[in-house]
Design an enzyme around this catalytic site. Structure first.
Site, PDB file in Angstrom:
ATOM      1  N   LYS A  32       1.254   4.094  -7.721  1.00  0.00           N
ATOM      2  CA  LYS A  32       2.106   2.844  -6.743  1.00  0.00           C
ATOM      3  C   LYS A  32       2.974   2.381  -7.830  1.00  0.00           C
ATOM      4  O   LYS A  32       3.209   3.230  -8.436  1.00  0.00           O
ATOM      5  CB  LYS A  32       0.841   2.209  -6.558  1.00  0.00           C
ATOM      6  CG  LYS A  32       0.481   2.507  -4.914  1.00  0.00           C
ATOM      7  CD  LYS A  32      -0.543   1.524  -4.686  1.00  0.00           C
ATOM      8  CE  LYS A  32      -1.672   2.015  -3.515  1.00  0.00           C
ATOM      9  NZ  LYS A  32      -2.295   0.917  -2.126  1.00  0.00           N
ATOM     10  N   HIS A  37       2.825   8.527   3.097  1.00  0.00           N
ATOM     11  CA  HIS A  37       1.616   7.243   2.451  1.00  0.00           C
ATOM     12  C   HIS A  37       1.926   6.329   3.516  1.00  0.00           C
ATOM     13  O   HIS A  37       2.883   6.085   4.477  1.00  0.00           O
ATOM     14  CB  HIS A  37       1.873   7.193   1.098  1.00  0.00           C
ATOM     15  CG  HIS A  37       1.063   6.724   0.384  1.00  0.00           C
ATOM     16  ND1 HIS A  37       1.156   4.899   0.509  1.00  0.00           N
ATOM     17  CD2 HIS A  37       0.227   6.685  -0.078  1.00  0.00           C
ATOM     18  CE1 HIS A  37      -0.052   4.559   0.414  1.00  0.00           C
ATOM     19  NE2 HIS A  37      -0.862   4.903  -0.375  1.00  0.00           N
ATOM     20  N   GLU A  59      -6.739   7.260   5.887  1.00  0.00           N
ATOM     21  CA  GLU A  59      -6.901   6.185   4.759  1.00  0.00           C
ATOM     22  C   GLU A  59      -6.844   4.973   6.450  1.00  0.00           C
ATOM     23  O   GLU A  59      -5.209   4.450   6.420  1.00  0.00           O
ATOM     24  CB  GLU A  59      -5.928   6.029   3.790  1.00  0.00           C
ATOM     25  CG  GLU A  59      -6.222   6.258   2.474  1.00  0.00           C
ATOM     26  CD  GLU A  59      -4.624   6.531   2.134  1.00  0.00           C
ATOM     27  OE1 GLU A  59      -5.122   5.530   0.461  1.00  0.00           O
ATOM     28  OE2 GLU A  59      -3.536   5.996   1.913  1.00  0.00           O
ATOM     29  N   SER A  67      -5.690   0.877  -6.712  1.00  0.00           N
ATOM     30  CA  SER A  67      -6.185  -0.349  -7.787  1.00  0.00           C
ATOM     31  C   SER A  67      -7.023  -0.745  -8.682  1.00  0.00           C
ATOM     32  O   SER A  67      -6.928  -0.747  -9.552  1.00  0.00           O
ATOM     33  CB  SER A  67      -5.602  -1.315  -6.702  1.00  0.00           C
ATOM     34  OG  SER A  67      -6.119  -2.075  -5.079  1.00  0.00           O
TER      35      SER A  67
END
Lengths: 216, 216, 216, 216
Positions: free
Chosen positions: D8, D86, D134, D196
């Protein structure tokens, strides 16, 4: 529901002109679907008995979405269905999926436009009511897809049928007359999507009579 | 034209509900501008004498732009002006410039929405009829910009006036009642832009009476 | 910083080819700014002493923005400035404003591209370091804006100067040789922005020598 | 290729920080795919032996597309594959289809991200190398999809397998530790996509060791 007339945004399809064009279609209430601009959905659906579809709606819910087009609003205005992902207004995959679902919940008929065989199969996997295959290079060309590129239509039908036996299949791009319609129906599609040949005709009524004659 | 009511896309502002809300505004034909969804412009402008604006139009000309909103079409449907670049529908600079020009040529009133002082000055350089400054963090907050952040309004007025003496200036975000309107007018703006306080009120008529009272 | 070479996405400006082209520019370290693809910023800025600019950055902060281009990242890669709102990548007004501000805070040089006089004035109101006026109809045409449409350049300079005395002004579109550069400089601009005449030249070094000769 | 680390645009994944994080991954060259920002692809692919993927590429060909990301350029910079669509960078269906095809022609590995079962099936119909499901509501939540919503994973696998036996299936959203990875693998996926939990960890090496331990 065999001939889907996309009014686009021509001067001939704006405001009162759009109403006049729609009235011509009233003659073929079962065969012809009228797809006017958002501003004209209300009045046209009050004026003719044909099914009226919207050209587009956005993937939004009731709320703060200033300037976007709510699926519920096109329905209240009188639309019975909606184009999704037209070649002039391509959408994100996630929005196409959500719009197909939303149209189903609102009891609106969904028509997902596609540009090639691969995209057609992908769109058919979403279970819309219709897909409409339109090779971009033939749109507005005056060369009918059903005669210039019959293979893209038969390939679409064959590959879509492997994963979805229910979705109806339209074709479009360059369809101008009854002969083009007849060729398309012969290839196995359920109907055709067209615009300028009708909307910008000198005599749209004659053109429409001819187009409809191709259904026999 | 002092109170601009953006109907957005709430359930309370869709179809027949929108007509009902618009009728309440008919009481203040001079003061109140009604800004309904695209689908509802036609019927509302036939129903009330208030000026009706569109929430959005696209930077397109007559032609093939399926699903987009033609400036000429909102005019034919009855709109007298148009929001441009609303915070929920931000536009490209080149499109804002072209739309302001196009609205001028169509004799439609342009309102360019902005989010801070810098953008306000930049928008004012395009000579629209109105700019409408709305700090995003206060939109829908119930905290009126005219009371929470009067400085952004006075700064906007001062900096805009250095380069453009003609453009009218609105403010918005969190405006809920007559007191908020009065505070805004006192700061020097020409009017206010608001939405939910009116559209989602239990009693919109009482809210509107109060809002208009702030103009005195 | 007089000649800004936009490398765009040609085969001649991808990967090793881009490095080779950049090396040619090393001869004119003060005059020439090199603007390569995002992937090539790092290596080119390690290879040549010219200022390297990015072709684009997105209005995002550190965080979750997969696939977008962070202003901080182009700086870390070696960029000293950035094009904003190029004609092939138009941006929203609010994003242009925020990017100009962000570039200033990062000590990066901002170049806001514009398409006409109105947009140029609006962009200049945002106080970027540079604006670059490029009439879209002349981009890639081989007809130099400085000779085909000198009026758009002088009008831009005159109107921009009324509200901003500091911003530097570039012009672009069709600039191909030293004579075009000389004509531009004579009209009062601070430099030129060009692409294909250099990047797709049979002999880019000769073209560059000629372009730079127009600065005298 | 079992653990796909999306870097990211965090401060921890920009420039030199990104290089440092990538080096940690070098320990698991076969298991771990590194997905850095566009600016960092070149240097990271020179630094580590892991497969490096791009976070995004645009559906463009060699030519004038200032500021967009060319598939050929990420390949020249060292990428071996690319995320497509994404959740933070959703794409149009027609562009997804074209990008999958283009990646295949360039010998790059394609990973199409999806948000629900319907979109997963639609994406799988395009024959990418991977899809990565996702659920948006779990992204960045710390609650692993493999434990919070195993049904979306098994439904995706079942429905995708009906039309495509070849596509590999990843899952993502909230994956934070080896246990989450193990749960995912047990459900039948070929790997996981995460960000993350690794990139923003106090001690990323410990986190990575733990994640990889879930593969056994």
């Amino acid at each position: 529901m065999k001939i889907f007339l996309n009014f686009k945004n021509y001067e001939t399809t704006t405001g009162q002109n759009a109403i006049n064009l729609a009235k011509i279609c009233d003659k073929y209430q079962k065969e012809v679907v009228v797809i006017p601009q958002t501003t004209d959905i209300y009045l046209i659906s009050k004026t003719v008995k044909n099914k009226v579809f919207a050209q587009h709606a956005d993937n939004i819910k009731f709320g703060s979405h200033t300037g976007f087009i709510l699926p519920e609003s096109i329905k209240e205005a009188g639309a019975r269905g909606c184009l999704i992902n037209h070649s002039e207004h391509r959408l994100k995959l996630a929005d196409i999926e959500a719009l197909v679902e939303k149209m189903r919940n609102l009891n609106l008929i969904s028509v997902v436009c596609t540009n090639n065989v691969g995209v057609s199969v992908s769109a058919a996997a979403l279970n819309p009511d219709f897909i409409a295959i339109e090779p971009p290079e033939l749109i507005g060309s005056g060369k009918a897809v059903s005669k210039e590129n019959p293979k893209i239509i038969t390939d679409t039908i064959n590959k879509v049928r492997k994963i979805n036996g229910d979705v109806k299949i339209l074709c479009g791009a360059g369809i101008s007359n009854g002969e083009d319609v007849r060729a398309a129906i012969k290839l196995g599609v359920d109907g055709v999507l067209l615009a300028s040949a009708f909307t910008n005709a000198k005599n749209p009524e004659i053109v429409l009579d001819d187009l409809v004659s191709g259904l026999d």
